[in-house]
Design a protein around this motif. Structure first.
Motif, mmCIF file in Angstrom:
data_model
loop_
_atom_site.group_PDB
_atom_site.id
_atom_site.type_symbol
_atom_site.label_atom_id
_atom_site.label_comp_id
_atom_site.label_asym_id
_atom_site.label_seq_id
_atom_site.Cartn_x
_atom_site.Cartn_y
_atom_site.Cartn_z
ATOM 1 N N LEU A 103 0.820 -1.209 0.000
ATOM 2 C CA LEU A 103 0.000 0.000 0.000
ATOM 3 C C LEU A 103 0.858 1.264 0.000
ATOM 4 O O LEU A 103 0.547 2.241 -0.690
ATOM 5 C CB LEU A 103 -0.938 0.000 1.220
ATOM 6 C CG LEU A 103 -2.127 -0.962 1.152
ATOM 7 C CD1 LEU A 103 -2.835 -1.035 2.497
ATOM 8 C CD2 LEU A 103 -3.100 -0.530 0.054
ATOM 9 N N LEU A 104 1.936 1.244 0.768
ATOM 10 C CA LEU A 104 2.809 2.407 0.793
ATOM 11 C C LEU A 104 3.494 2.594 -0.566
ATOM 12 O O LEU A 104 3.590 3.722 -1.085
ATOM 13 C CB LEU A 104 3.868 2.263 1.888
ATOM 14 C CG LEU A 104 4.855 3.429 2.032
ATOM 15 C CD1 LEU A 104 4.104 4.746 2.251
ATOM 16 C CD2 LEU A 104 5.811 3.178 3.180
ATOM 17 N N LEU A 105 3.946 1.496 -1.160
ATOM 18 C CA LEU A 105 4.596 1.584 -2.458
ATOM 19 C C LEU A 105 3.624 1.965 -3.568
ATOM 20 O O LEU A 105 4.048 2.284 -4.687
ATOM 21 C CB LEU A 105 5.286 0.262 -2.796
ATOM 22 C CG LEU A 105 6.487 -0.102 -1.916
ATOM 23 C CD1 LEU A 105 7.039 -1.465 -2.308
ATOM 24 C CD2 LEU A 105 7.585 0.950 -2.023
ATOM 25 N N LEU A 106 2.330 1.942 -3.251
ATOM 26 C CA LEU A 106 1.338 2.385 -4.223
ATOM 27 C C LEU A 106 1.527 3.870 -4.564
ATOM 28 O O LEU A 106 1.109 4.320 -5.631
ATOM 29 C CB LEU A 106 -0.073 2.153 -3.672
ATOM 30 C CG LEU A 106 -1.243 2.306 -4.645
ATOM 31 C CD1 LEU A 106 -1.100 1.306 -5.780
ATOM 32 C CD2 LEU A 106 -2.568 2.103 -3.924
ATOM 33 N N ALA A 107 2.167 4.612 -3.663
ATOM 34 C CA ALA A 107 2.477 6.010 -3.960
ATOM 35 C C ALA A 107 3.361 6.111 -5.197
ATOM 36 O O ALA A 107 3.234 7.037 -6.002
ATOM 37 C CB ALA A 107 3.172 6.656 -2.758
ATOM 38 N N LEU A 108 4.256 5.143 -5.354
ATOM 39 C CA LEU A 108 5.110 5.105 -6.539
ATOM 40 C C LEU A 108 4.265 4.886 -7.792
ATOM 41 O O LEU A 108 4.455 5.534 -8.825
ATOM 42 C CB LEU A 108 6.148 3.987 -6.380
ATOM 43 C CG LEU A 108 7.406 4.004 -7.255
ATOM 44 C CD1 LEU A 108 8.487 3.137 -6.615
ATOM 45 C CD2 LEU A 108 7.132 3.515 -8.661
ATOM 46 N N ALA A 109 3.291 3.972 -7.684
ATOM 47 C CA ALA A 109 2.391 3.717 -8.811
ATOM 48 C C ALA A 109 1.587 4.957 -9.151
ATOM 49 O O ALA A 109 1.387 5.291 -10.326
ATOM 50 C CB ALA A 109 1.469 2.553 -8.486
ATOM 51 N N GLY A 110 1.119 5.658 -8.101
ATOM 52 C CA GLY A 110 0.350 6.879 -8.330
ATOM 53 C C GLY A 110 1.152 7.906 -9.110
ATOM 54 O O GLY A 110 0.651 8.518 -10.061
ATOM 55 N N GLY A 111 2.391 8.089 -8.719
ATOM 56 C CA GLY A 111 3.257 9.017 -9.447
ATOM 57 C C GLY A 111 3.463 8.595 -10.883
ATOM 58 O O GLY A 111 3.445 9.431 -11.802
ATOM 59 N N SER A 112 3.634 7.280 -11.127
ATOM 60 C CA SER A 112 3.848 6.776 -12.486
ATOM 61 C C SER A 112 2.622 6.987 -13.361
ATOM 62 O O SER A 112 2.741 7.370 -14.528
ATOM 63 C CB SER A 112 4.201 5.288 -12.440
ATOM 64 O OG SER A 112 5.445 5.077 -11.829
#
Length: 535
Positions: A324-333
């Motif tokens: 869930l935290l690494l989803l921030a990376l997906a959001g940026g992408s």
């Protein structure tokens, strides 16, 4: 054999792009989904930190070593055919990985996955290059690149959910239904294409390329185990010299590199086929773009190895919370993919690439600055969002820049070469940043452990934490709270060092892009050329 892109119905071409993007997503998700599952794998299969690296590297190494080979074979025997074989092999080996009873079996399964992935990636690029022209090609490349950036971040979330609610084995098992979906879609909407000129496979060049990449990554990973010069911590059973085998491995790497180049140039002068079209390196955008792509990939994906380990073993997150935290990376992408698509044809692609790399650097610096034993989740999320935005921008446009001036007839070899550059960079990133992480962890832990721990006991604690990739920290807490705190502090410092090292490589990559042109293809303004599309 038909030879015009214009005869392919628009709807079918764009549906084909969707299928091709899902195929790319399959191999990229798998390269990242494993990261959040690693602590669970360590617990169940009792693998060491070196094996942790090999679970990643066995896949990436085979992937990088064989991209050139399968790029050439796809041009010769059919790009869709190679895609279908690769997806089938990938899905079956994923099932084997899901059923792995030991670390060795899991690593062997990952080797076969890498074989399938090496068939898939260059085939997808060649299919896009052969199917789209002009501005549509830029859009297709943006979708392809954004898929890589986005899926690199979605993978940890999917892996976290599967690992937490089911088992780490489902992180591999999920590939079977996806593989079936891709095969059906490819047969329905992706048209076959081949190169107009059929080239013989350079078997010697293929062997030398595999030897080159295998020896390089093996040396980088095993150096801290066997010693960089002397046999500090032991050597393989067959090794009797006091000097470590690692210098000899690197010497083999250098010899393989020289032999690969010399052999390729020799064959090219004779007018025979080569693994790399060395003549393409006379094209400035292709030559400089490949250098930039390799360096950028080195910095991009290496950090994804250390962050999940730190989040779970130091901050105490479970796999789902990590995802869930690494989803921030997906959001940026995904935000970046929208920007990249909207700017296609309006902004020079190379400027989008530079902006993306700069954002990646800023994001990694933010992550490095906030890493501590008690970092709140939102601080890390901010850095990951910025970093993900940069990954989305750079990845989406860099392919178009690299292939900007490459003739369509050589697209298979060219796309295989640039994919190899990226995968070599990714493999080196995991090897180098993994080595930085675990070497720094050992050094920092030695400095921070209580002074009363001495001699063999002290080294035993260090080896326990390092070899378990940090998963032994909770158990260490039960024996000594002070030692557990020292281990968490050391792991945080090591993760910080890994983040700053990645930012350093990306800075070099940014400087490498200064020599790139605008990223417009010469043939984009011309009428579509023959690309060998079969009905």
């Amino acid at each position: 054999m038909e030879s015009s892109v214009e005869k392919i119905p628009d709807r079918r071409r764009w549906l084909g792009l969707v299928v091709i993007s899902i195929a790319v997503a399959l191999i990229i998700v798998d390269s990242t989904i494993v990261n959040v599952a690693i602590p669970s794998v360590v617990d169940e299969l009792d693998i060491t930190s070196t094996q942790v690296q090999w679970v990643q590297e066995s896949y990436t190494l085979v992937f990088a070593s064989l991209l050139l080979v399968f790029g050439t074979l796809a041009d010769r025997f059919g790009r869709r055919r190679m895609l279908l074989i690769g997806v089938a092999l990938f899905a079956l080996s994923s099932v084997a990985a899901a059923l792995a009873p030991s670390g060795e079996f899991l690593i062997a399964s990952r080797v076969i996955q890498g074989l399938g992935g090496a068939m898939i990636l260059p085939a997808t690029l060649s299919l896009l290059n052969a199917t789209f022209v002009g501005r549509e090609r830029g859009i297709a490349f943006a979708v392809w690149g954004s898929t890589i950036g986005g899926m690199a971040a979605v993978g940890p979330l999917l892996g976290g959910w599967l690992t937490t609610d089911f088992s780490w084995r489902w992180a591999f098992g999920i590939n079977l239904p996806l593989g079936i979906l891709i095969v059906i879609g490819a047969l329905l909407v992706v048209r076959e294409s081949k190169a107009d000129e059929l080239r013989r496979v350079d078997a010697v060049g293929a062997l030398l390329s595999v030897l080159l990449f295998t020896s390089l990554v093996f040396g980088l990973i095993e150096g801290r185990s066997y010693g960089w010069w002397a046999t500090d911590r032991g050597a393989p059973d067959f090794w009797s010299l006091e000097v470590s085998p690692i210098p000899f491995v690197f010497a083999l790497t250098a010899l393989a590199l020289v032999a690969f180049i010399a052999w390729g140039v020799h064959r090219q002068r004779q007018g025979r086929s080569t693994m790399i079209a060395f003549s393409l390196f006379r094209i400035g955008s292709f030559r400089n773009g490949n250098i930039a792509a390799m360096i950028v990939s080195l910095g991009e994906f290496g950090i994804i190895l250390s962050l999940p380990l730190w989040l779970q073993n130091v901050l105490g997150y479970d796999a789902l919370q990590t995802g869930l935290l690494l989803l921030a990376l997906a959001g940026g992408s995904f935000i970046a993919s929208g920007f990249a698509g909207a700017s296609s044809g309006k902004l020079p692609a190379v400027w989008v690439v530079r902006g993306g790399i700069l954002a990646e650097i800023v994001g990694l610096v933010v992550i490095g600055l906030v890493i501590a034993v008690d970092t709140p989740w939102w601080q890390t999320a901010i850095g990951l969002l910025i970093y993900g935005f940069g990954v989305g921008l750079a990845t989406a446009q860099l392919t178009g820049v690299v292939l900007a001036d490459v003739p369509v007839a050589q697209s298979g070899q060219a796309s295989g070469t640039q994919s190899t550059s990226r995968q070599v960079g990714s493999a080196l990133g995991i090897a180098i940043l993994g080595t930085v992480l675990f070497s720094s962890l050992a050094t920092q832990l030695d400095d921070t452990l209580p002074e009363q721990l001495t001699g063999g006991t002290r080294q035993q604690v260090i080896d326990l934490v390092v070899d378990s990739a940090g998963s032994a920290i909770p158990a260490l807490d039960e024996r000594s709270t002070e030692a557990g705190d020292a281990a968490r502090e050391a792991f945080s410092s090591a993760t910080r060092a890994s983040a700053f090292t990645a930012a350093g490589f990306l800075t070099v990559g940014l400087l490498a892009t200064l020599s790139l042109g605008g990223g417009r293809r010469r043939d984009d303004e011309a009428a579509p050329q023959a690309v060998g599309i079969e009905r």
